[in-house]
Design a protein around this motif. Structure first.
Motif, short mmCIF file in Angstrom:
data_model
loop_
_atom_site.label_atom_id
_atom_site.label_comp_id
_atom_site.label_asym_id
_atom_site.label_seq_id
_atom_site.Cartn_x
_atom_site.Cartn_y
_atom_site.Cartn_z
N ARG A 118 0.81 -1.22 0.00
CA ARG A 118 0.00 0.00 0.00
C ARG A 118 0.84 1.27 0.00
N ARG A 119 2.07 1.15 0.42
CA ARG A 119 2.95 2.32 0.42
C ARG A 119 3.43 2.68 -0.99
N ILE A 120 3.35 1.73 -1.93
CA ILE A 120 3.93 2.00 -3.25
C ILE A 120 2.89 2.01 -4.36
N ILE A 121 1.60 1.95 -4.01
CA ILE A 121 0.57 1.94 -5.04
C ILE A 121 -0.37 3.12 -4.91
N GLY A 122 -1.06 3.41 -6.00
CA GLY A 122 -2.18 4.33 -6.01
C GLY A 122 -3.32 3.66 -6.75
N LEU A 123 -4.55 4.04 -6.44
CA LEU A 123 -5.72 3.39 -7.03
C LEU A 123 -6.78 4.42 -7.37
N THR A 124 -7.22 4.40 -8.61
CA THR A 124 -8.36 5.21 -9.04
C THR A 124 -9.41 4.25 -9.56
N GLY A 125 -10.55 4.22 -8.89
CA GLY A 125 -11.61 3.28 -9.24
C GLY A 125 -12.50 3.77 -10.36
N GLN A 126 -13.60 3.06 -10.57
CA GLN A 126 -14.49 3.36 -11.69
C GLN A 126 -15.25 4.66 -11.47
N TYR A 127 -15.42 5.07 -10.21
CA TYR A 127 -16.15 6.28 -9.91
C TYR A 127 -15.31 7.16 -9.00
N ALA A 128 -15.36 8.47 -9.26
CA ALA A 128 -14.58 9.41 -8.46
C ALA A 128 -14.99 9.28 -6.99
N ASP A 173 -9.54 13.05 -8.71
CA ASP A 173 -9.47 11.69 -8.20
C ASP A 173 -8.12 11.06 -8.53
N LEU A 174 -7.64 11.29 -9.75
CA LEU A 174 -6.34 10.77 -10.14
C LEU A 174 -5.23 11.46 -9.36
N ALA A 175 -5.38 12.76 -9.14
CA ALA A 175 -4.39 13.49 -8.35
C ALA A 175 -4.32 12.94 -6.93
N VAL A 176 -5.47 12.59 -6.36
CA VAL A 176 -5.51 12.02 -5.02
C VAL A 176 -4.71 10.72 -4.96
N SER A 177 -4.83 9.91 -6.01
CA SER A 177 -4.12 8.63 -6.03
C SER A 177 -2.62 8.80 -6.16
N LEU A 178 -2.17 10.02 -6.51
CA LEU A 178 -0.75 10.27 -6.71
C LEU A 178 -0.11 11.04 -5.55
N VAL A 179 -0.88 11.32 -4.52
CA VAL A 179 -0.33 12.08 -3.39
C VAL A 179 0.90 11.39 -2.82
N GLY A 180 0.85 10.08 -2.70
CA GLY A 180 1.97 9.33 -2.14
C GLY A 180 3.06 9.01 -3.14
N ASP A 181 3.00 9.59 -4.34
CA ASP A 181 3.99 9.36 -5.40
C ASP A 181 4.20 7.86 -5.62
N PRO A 182 3.13 7.13 -5.99
CA PRO A 182 3.22 5.66 -6.10
C PRO A 182 4.06 5.22 -7.28
N ALA A 183 4.73 4.10 -7.10
CA ALA A 183 5.49 3.50 -8.21
C ALA A 183 4.58 2.74 -9.15
N VAL A 184 3.46 2.25 -8.60
CA VAL A 184 2.49 1.47 -9.38
C VAL A 184 1.12 2.10 -9.22
N LEU A 185 0.44 2.31 -10.33
CA LEU A 185 -0.87 2.96 -10.31
C LEU A 185 -1.90 2.07 -10.99
N TYR A 186 -3.02 1.82 -10.31
CA TYR A 186 -4.11 1.04 -10.87
C TYR A 186 -5.22 2.00 -11.30
N LEU A 187 -5.57 1.95 -12.57
CA LEU A 187 -6.63 2.78 -13.12
C LEU A 187 -7.75 1.86 -13.60
N ASP A 188 -8.81 1.78 -12.83
CA ASP A 188 -9.92 0.88 -13.13
C ASP A 188 -11.01 1.67 -13.84
N GLU A 189 -11.02 1.59 -15.17
CA GLU A 189 -11.96 2.32 -16.01
C GLU A 189 -11.99 3.81 -15.64
N PRO A 190 -10.85 4.49 -15.72
CA PRO A 190 -10.75 5.86 -15.22
C PRO A 190 -11.50 6.91 -16.04
#
Length: 333
Positions: free
Chosen positions: A76-86, A145-162
């Motif tokens: 969880r320290r190295i990922i970001g997640l943006t789901g299907q809905y903001a 929503d995508l910016a929120v997922s990048l606050v922690g500067d993740p190395a891996v980002l999951y974009l689920d139907e962004p």
């Protein structure tokens, strides 16, 4: 080779429904892996497992070398997640949403404010940072929503139907953001309903159906799996469409699909276009256009899946799921 994330033999069941049935995925660092599949194929279930939000029944999943079951906090320290809905808080301003997540991730308030300002500027939201998210347009909310997922500067980002529900301009803007992220070294897992999106953004694609990978490769490699090309032609005179259809059907042995004044036919005979031109010329029929093109990713997808698409009610991805642990440390949005 160490992958940014990988799964091996993932299985997940919800009662009698099997969401994943031995799924294998892997992505190299600094690339985009596109995951395609009909509704209910298991795409969101795979994302949730890789985000350490639910447990697989069997199989393994690793992110940055960490097993998601044994080391969920590290994952969880190295990922970001943006789901299907903001998932931003509409009652807070754009800046407050970002600062709140920064503080939850352990930043000092001053550091969180600096990070929020940087992200608002990066996502062209600086002018709206002081406004409540409820006043944002759909595209602005998705960018936030995508910016929120990048606050922690993740190395891996999951974009689920962004880009679901976004207008074309907003989609294009998000595409540019994804390209910039990958250029900066991030690895992205992208699930989407838009095949042109995965075609343009992905380095590699995995097509899954009924919880298992049925094809993988680059967009070009997948398109080559269909040993056919698409013939498209439009008569110059709309009144000749029926005669043109009959001539093409006679030569090809199958009737072309009519889309308004345009005729479309899948062919594996590269000599057919020349034969069609000769016969149409003999019949006195002129063409406004004629093209022979490679199959689109949409055609590849339909060919591989047989056009199957389960409804949301049948989809195991919509089931309620239990997080691996109560902590959501490191997972934004």
């Amino acid at each position: 080779m160490r992958y940014a994330f990988e799964t091996e033999g993932l299985v997940k069941r919800y009662g009698k429904v099997t969401a994943l049935d031995g799924l294998d995925l892997r992505a190299s660092p600094g690339t985009v892996l596109g995951v395609l599949g009909p509704n209910g194929a298991g795409k969101t279930t795979a994302v949730r497992i890789l985000a350490s939000l639910i447990r697989p029944d069997s199989g393994t999943a690793r992110v940055g070398g960490y097993d998601v079951l044994r080391y969920p906090h590290e994952v969880r320290r190295i990922i970001g997640l943006t789901g299907q809905y903001a998932s931003v808080d509409l009652g807070l301003t754009g800046s407050q949403n970002l600062v709140m997540v920064g503080c939850l991730l352990g930043m000092t308030r001053a550091a969180a404010r600096r990070r929020a300002a940087d992200l608002l500027d990066r996502f062209d939201l600086a002018h709206a940072g002081g406004r409540k998210a409820s006043t944002y347009s759909g595209g602005m909310r998705r960018r936030l929503d995508l910016a929120v997922s990048l606050v922690g500067d993740p190395a891996v980002l999951y974009l689920d139907e962004p880009t679901t529900g976004l207008d074309p301009q907003s989609r294009f803007e998000l595409w540019d953001i994804v390209r910039d992220l990958v250029a900066g070294g991030s690895t992205v897992l992208l699930t989407t309903q838009y095949l042109d999106e995965v075609d343009r953004l992905s380095d590699d694609i995995v097509v899954i159906d009924q919880g298992v990978a049925i094809a993988s490769g680059t967009p070009t490699e997948l398109k080559s799996k269909i040993d056919q090309q698409t013939l498209e032609l439009i008569p110059a005179d709309a009144t000749t469409v029926d005669r043109c259809t009959a001539i093409v059907a006679e030569l090809a042995g199958t009737k072309p699909i009519r889309e308004g004044e345009r005729l479309v036919l899948q062919v594996n005979d590269t000599g057919l276009p020349a034969a069609v031109l000769r016969r149409l010329d003999e019949a006195g029929i002129s063409l406004a256009s004629l093209a022979l093109r490679q199959p689109s990713l949409d055609e590849v997808f339909l060919s591989l899946t047989g056009g199957r698409s389960r409804t949301a009610m049948d989809s195991p991805d919509t089931e309620n799921t239990r997080p691996v642990q109560d902590s959501t440390e490191g997972v934004a949005a």
